[in-house]
Design an enzyme around this catalytic site. Structure first.
Site, PDB file in Angstrom:
ATOM      1  N   LEU A  21      -3.930  20.170 -25.358  1.00  0.00           N
ATOM      2  CA  LEU A  21      -3.380  21.286 -26.144  1.00  0.00           C
ATOM      3  C   LEU A  21      -2.384  20.786 -27.190  1.00  0.00           C
ATOM      4  O   LEU A  21      -1.942  21.553 -28.032  1.00  0.00           O
ATOM      5  CB  LEU A  21      -2.659  22.273 -25.209  1.00  0.00           C
ATOM      6  CG  LEU A  21      -3.518  23.016 -24.185  1.00  0.00           C
ATOM      7  CD1 LEU A  21      -2.649  23.911 -23.305  1.00  0.00           C
ATOM      8  CD2 LEU A  21      -4.580  23.855 -24.889  1.00  0.00           C
ATOM      9  N   THR A  67      -1.321  10.104 -23.217  1.00  0.00           N
ATOM     10  CA  THR A  67      -1.665  10.871 -22.030  1.00  0.00           C
ATOM     11  C   THR A  67      -2.539  10.008 -21.142  1.00  0.00           C
ATOM     12  O   THR A  67      -2.699   8.802 -21.391  1.00  0.00           O
ATOM     13  CB  THR A  67      -2.292  12.238 -22.424  1.00  0.00           C
ATOM     14  OG1 THR A  67      -2.486  13.003 -21.228  1.00  0.00           O
ATOM     15  CG2 THR A  67      -3.615  12.100 -23.147  1.00  0.00           C
ATOM     16  N   LYS A  71       0.115   6.138 -19.851  1.00  0.00           N
ATOM     17  CA  LYS A  71       1.576   6.266 -19.859  1.00  0.00           C
ATOM     18  C   LYS A  71       2.288   5.032 -19.304  1.00  0.00           C
ATOM     19  O   LYS A  71       3.374   4.690 -19.764  1.00  0.00           O
ATOM     20  CB  LYS A  71       2.004   7.509 -19.065  1.00  0.00           C
ATOM     21  CG  LYS A  71       1.650   8.822 -19.774  1.00  0.00           C
ATOM     22  CD  LYS A  71       2.171  10.014 -18.989  1.00  0.00           C
ATOM     23  CE  LYS A  71       1.794  11.316 -19.657  1.00  0.00           C
ATOM     24  NZ  LYS A  71       2.350  12.494 -18.962  1.00  0.00           N
ATOM     25  N   ASP A 107       8.780  13.905 -20.710  1.00  0.00           N
ATOM     26  CA  ASP A 107       8.367  14.834 -19.641  1.00  0.00           C
ATOM     27  C   ASP A 107       9.578  15.348 -18.855  1.00  0.00           C
ATOM     28  O   ASP A 107       9.632  16.520 -18.471  1.00  0.00           O
ATOM     29  CB  ASP A 107       7.391  14.152 -18.673  1.00  0.00           C
ATOM     30  CG  ASP A 107       5.969  14.099 -19.228  1.00  0.00           C
ATOM     31  OD1 ASP A 107       5.634  14.909 -20.110  1.00  0.00           O
ATOM     32  OD2 ASP A 107       5.196  13.231 -18.771  1.00  0.00           O
ATOM     33  N   GLY A 132       4.243  15.635  -4.458  1.00  0.00           N
ATOM     34  CA  GLY A 132       3.562  14.616  -5.266  1.00  0.00           C
ATOM     35  C   GLY A 132       4.395  13.350  -5.319  1.00  0.00           C
ATOM     36  O   GLY A 132       5.542  13.319  -4.834  1.00  0.00           O
ATOM     37  N   GLY A 135       2.896   9.905 -11.570  1.00  0.00           N
ATOM     38  CA  GLY A 135       3.668   9.708 -12.797  1.00  0.00           C
ATOM     39  C   GLY A 135       4.547  10.905 -13.138  1.00  0.00           C
ATOM     40  O   GLY A 135       5.719  10.741 -13.514  1.00  0.00           O
ATOM     41  N   ALA A 136       3.999  12.104 -12.999  1.00  0.00           N
ATOM     42  CA  ALA A 136       4.772  13.307 -13.348  1.00  0.00           C
ATOM     43  C   ALA A 136       5.951  13.459 -12.397  1.00  0.00           C
ATOM     44  O   ALA A 136       7.038  13.907 -12.797  1.00  0.00           O
ATOM     45  CB  ALA A 136       3.868  14.529 -13.277  1.00  0.00           C
TER      46      ALA A 136
END
Ligand code: NAP
Length: 283
Positions: A21, A67, A71, A107, A132, A135-136
């Site tokens: 997006l 992305t 990363k 992020d 989790g 990476g995020a």
């Protein structure tokens, strides 16, 4: 949009990249800011990344977003790294300043801004549980510690990853207490109720639920943030709202990380809400 030899070029490297997006968000912001610039998606595979990053210098691109799956690998290809990006160990933005490439990770700041804007949550002094350990999650963990969360728990399906993440990050932040768990049935009783639950896993992307009562970890009056943003609402957000909790999806984070990258490339903030509206509605 009139492209000329003077047009500034930025964009995104990824594989896949067609679903991103970011082009519509960034180009909407460029247009509303009246800049002579364009944001282009480039399909770049892992074996092409090194050449593609070198191409930023050769073609004088102002910068690039990164992305999946670039990363982490891109950290080794830039000349300099921002301090926060070093702690996270991953970058999602490169700025090209006269051929010198500097890597940033937006992020974390995107998450903190989205928590404030979407949920009215300031994490300072709060108990936060992250689901989790990818990476995020790393970006979220570092940002939460820097924003002085009182306690952060990390629960992951593969427990070794949550253990390793806490071992690596916790020595840098004496003001935050840490815990790690397996993302399984024992989690709910193991963790004291939290102010905020954040899903950083890919669970929900295909409409699936956790199959665990993870929302039970949140205290009454608490909030749930899901980094996943399609479908809207995810099963997790649906459940949180049914329980009367404040809940928000990851679209606000996506636009806030994009706004931070825009600021790094162009030295000015994009107009408020333009990226969010473009991400949500496509204009
Ligand atoms: P990643 O590094 O591949 O990590 C994936 C994580 O999801 C791992 O912790 C993995 O656990 C967990 N996971 C995957 N499938 C699972 C399942 N069925 N049950 C339980 N856990 C599962 O990916 P990432 O880069 O961190 O991204 C994670 C998600 O965040 C993606 O959906 C991505 O789109 C989203 N995201 C959103 C934004 C935003 O701006 N909104 C930004 C970044 C990422 P294991 O370690 O056990 O495999």
């Amino acid at each position: 949009m009139q492209l000329t030899g003077k047009t500034t070029v930025v964009g995104i490297f990824g594989a896949p990249v067609a679903h991103s997006l970011s082009p519509r968000m960034q180009n909407a912001a460029i247009k509303s800011s009246g800049l002579d610039a364009v944001y282009v998606p480039f399909h770049v595979t892992s074996t092409q990344l090194c050449d593609a990053v070198a191409g930023l210098r050769a073609m004088s691109l102002r910068g690039i977003n990164l992305t999946i799956p670039h990363k982490e690998a891109a950290c080794h290809l830039v000349d300099e790294m921002d301090k926060q990006a070093v702690l996270i160990g991953a970058i999602n933005t490169i700025v090209n300043k006269n051929g010198c490439l500097k890597g940033y990770n937006t992020d974390g700041v995107g998450l903190l801004n989205a928590l404030k804007q979407e949920l009215g949550v300031d994490v300072a002094g709060k108990r936060v549980l992250l689901l989790g350990a990818g990476g995020a999650c790393r970006a979220a963990l570092v940002a939460l510690c820097q924003a002085q969360a009182a306690w952060v728990g990390v629960a992951n399906r593969t427990r070794e990853r949550s253990q390793q993440l806490i071992e690596e990050i916790s020595p840098n932040f004496s003001g935050t207490a840490f815990a790690e768990y397996e993302l399984g049935p024992s989690l709910v009783n193991a963790s004291k109720p939290v102010d905020l639950l954040i899903n950083t896993t890919a669970v929900g992307l295909k409409g699936e639920a956790f199959g665990l009562p993870v929302v039970d970890c949140v205290k009454a009056g608490g909030a749930v943030f899901d980094m996943v943003y399609t479908p809207e609402p995810t099963a997790l957000l649906d459940e949180a709202r049914r329980r009367g909790l404040e809940a928000a999806d990851g679209l606000g984070m996506l636009s806030a990380q994009g706004e931070a990258a825009f600021q790094l490339w162009f030295g000015r903030a994009p107009e408020a809400h333009v990226m969010r509206q473009a991400a949500r509605f496509g204009f």
